[in-house]
Design a protein around this motif. Structure first.
Motif, PDB file in Angstrom:
ATOM      1  N   PHE A 112     -58.081  17.279  -4.663  1.00 29.25           N
ATOM      2  CA  PHE A 112     -57.052  16.656  -5.495  1.00 29.25           C
ATOM      3  C   PHE A 112     -55.724  16.552  -4.763  1.00 29.25           C
ATOM      4  O   PHE A 112     -54.951  15.612  -5.017  1.00 29.25           O
ATOM      5  CB  PHE A 112     -56.887  17.455  -6.795  1.00 29.25           C
ATOM      6  N   ASP A 113     -55.432  17.482  -3.872  1.00 27.56           N
ATOM      7  CA  ASP A 113     -54.188  17.409  -3.114  1.00 27.56           C
ATOM      8  C   ASP A 113     -54.198  16.199  -2.182  1.00 27.56           C
ATOM      9  O   ASP A 113     -53.173  15.518  -2.023  1.00 27.56           O
ATOM     10  CB  ASP A 113     -54.013  18.693  -2.301  1.00 27.56           C
ATOM     11  N   VAL A 114     -55.340  15.921  -1.584  1.00 25.93           N
ATOM     12  CA  VAL A 114     -55.438  14.776  -0.667  1.00 25.93           C
ATOM     13  C   VAL A 114     -55.457  13.464  -1.437  1.00 25.93           C
ATOM     14  O   VAL A 114     -54.817  12.484  -1.035  1.00 25.93           O
ATOM     15  CB  VAL A 114     -56.705  14.906   0.206  1.00 25.93           C
ATOM     16  N   VAL A 115     -56.130  13.431  -2.569  1.00 25.82           N
ATOM     17  CA  VAL A 115     -56.312  12.171  -3.294  1.00 25.82           C
ATOM     18  C   VAL A 115     -55.107  11.838  -4.168  1.00 25.82           C
ATOM     19  O   VAL A 115     -54.621  10.690  -4.173  1.00 25.82           O
ATOM     20  CB  VAL A 115     -57.599  12.228  -4.140  1.00 25.82           C
ATOM     21  N   LEU A 116     -54.605  12.822  -4.929  1.00 26.04           N
ATOM     22  CA  LEU A 116     -53.539  12.552  -5.894  1.00 26.04           C
ATOM     23  C   LEU A 116     -52.191  13.125  -5.485  1.00 26.04           C
ATOM     24  O   LEU A 116     -51.195  12.414  -5.446  1.00 26.04           O
ATOM     25  CB  LEU A 116     -53.947  13.096  -7.275  1.00 26.04           C
ATOM     26  N   GLY A 117     -52.138  14.410  -5.214  1.00 21.98           N
ATOM     27  CA  GLY A 117     -50.855  15.007  -4.870  1.00 21.98           C
ATOM     28  C   GLY A 117     -50.856  16.498  -5.115  1.00 21.98           C
ATOM     29  O   GLY A 117     -51.797  17.085  -5.661  1.00 21.98           O
ATOM     30  N   ARG A 118     -49.744  17.149  -4.737  1.00 18.26           N
ATOM     31  CA  ARG A 118     -49.646  18.597  -4.808  1.00 18.26           C
ATOM     32  C   ARG A 118     -49.630  19.111  -6.243  1.00 18.26           C
ATOM     33  O   ARG A 118     -50.315  20.086  -6.573  1.00 18.26           O
ATOM     34  CB  ARG A 118     -48.378  19.028  -4.054  1.00 18.26           C
ATOM     35  N   LEU A 119     -48.851  18.462  -7.099  1.00 18.80           N
ATOM     36  CA  LEU A 119     -48.741  18.922  -8.483  1.00 18.80           C
ATOM     37  C   LEU A 119     -50.082  18.808  -9.196  1.00 18.80           C
ATOM     38  O   LEU A 119     -50.513  19.752  -9.888  1.00 18.80           O
ATOM     39  CB  LEU A 119     -47.677  18.115  -9.226  1.00 18.80           C
TER      40      LEU A 119
END
Length: 212
Positions: free
Chosen positions: A139-146
């Motif tokens: 999810f960090d790679v695809v969408l973002g840190r939050l």
């Protein structure tokens, strides 16, 4: 691994909320109990090993992908941490095999069962970390840190419920007593009839379903 449960009054029966519950019993020797426990642990480890291998295989292929080079330092650190956890988990799950080879034919299967139970518990905890960490990385790679932290928190809560809360509830849920069901065993012409049968059918009582 299942453990032998003691009753409330020492007589094999308990009384909870006005309903009597009988405990299941097994006609087995101590050696047979260890063999059964070891077989149950092996089955658990097989299931756990399959899941760990799937996640580990996915992680090992990431460095060879084109997008891996664009990961920032946080994502690379998280990835390397997950690789270490996966390797540790697989080592722990495979440990009972090494113990079995070392203790083979030494007639100390109780030690083997103890080490296998420990490996299953530790491996399950490491698998939980892998599930949460791998989802967080994706999810960090695809969408973002939050979004990654939100998903990781939700999965961590789910893992706690599935791996800790649900087993705690199940182990405290009383099991209703099941009466033995009679089983008629007829003897054919080529089978001797027991002397105490007096020409009648030999009736044996089925044991209640075995408690896991």
């Amino acid at each position: 691994m299942s453990s032998d449960t003691t009753d409330l009054d020492g007589k094999g029966e308990g009384d909870r909320n006005g309903v009597r519950y009988a405990l299941y019993h097994r006609n087995e020797t101590y050696a047979e109990k260890l063999d059964r426990n070891w077989a149950e642990i092996l089955q658990e480890l097989r299931i756990l090993q399959t899941g760990l291998q799937l996640i580990a295989g996915f992680l090992l292929t990431l460095p060879f992908q084109n997008r891996f080079s664009v990961l920032d330092s946080y994502e690379k650190t998280l990835y390397l941490g997950l690789v270490i956890i996966a390797a540790t988990a697989l080592s722990v799950v495979l440990m009972p095999l090494a113990v079995h080879r070392r203790l083979f034919r030494r007639q100390v299967k109780n030690r083997l069962v103890t080490s296998g139970a420990w490996a299953a518990k530790v491996g399950l905890g490491l698998a939980a970390l892998l599930i949460v960490g791998t989802a967080a990385l994706i999810f960090d790679v695809v969408l973002g840190r939050l979004e990654s932290w939100i998903v990781a928190g939700a999965l961590a809560a789910l893992v706690v419920v599935m791996f800790l809360a649900v087993p705690a509830v199940v182990v405290r849920t009383p099991e209703p007593a099941l009466l033995p069901e009679p089983e008629e065993i007829s003897h054919g012409p080529d089978q001797p009839v027991p002397e105490d049968a007096h020409g009648d059918l030999v009736v044996e009582a089925k044991k209640s379903p075995e408690d896991e």
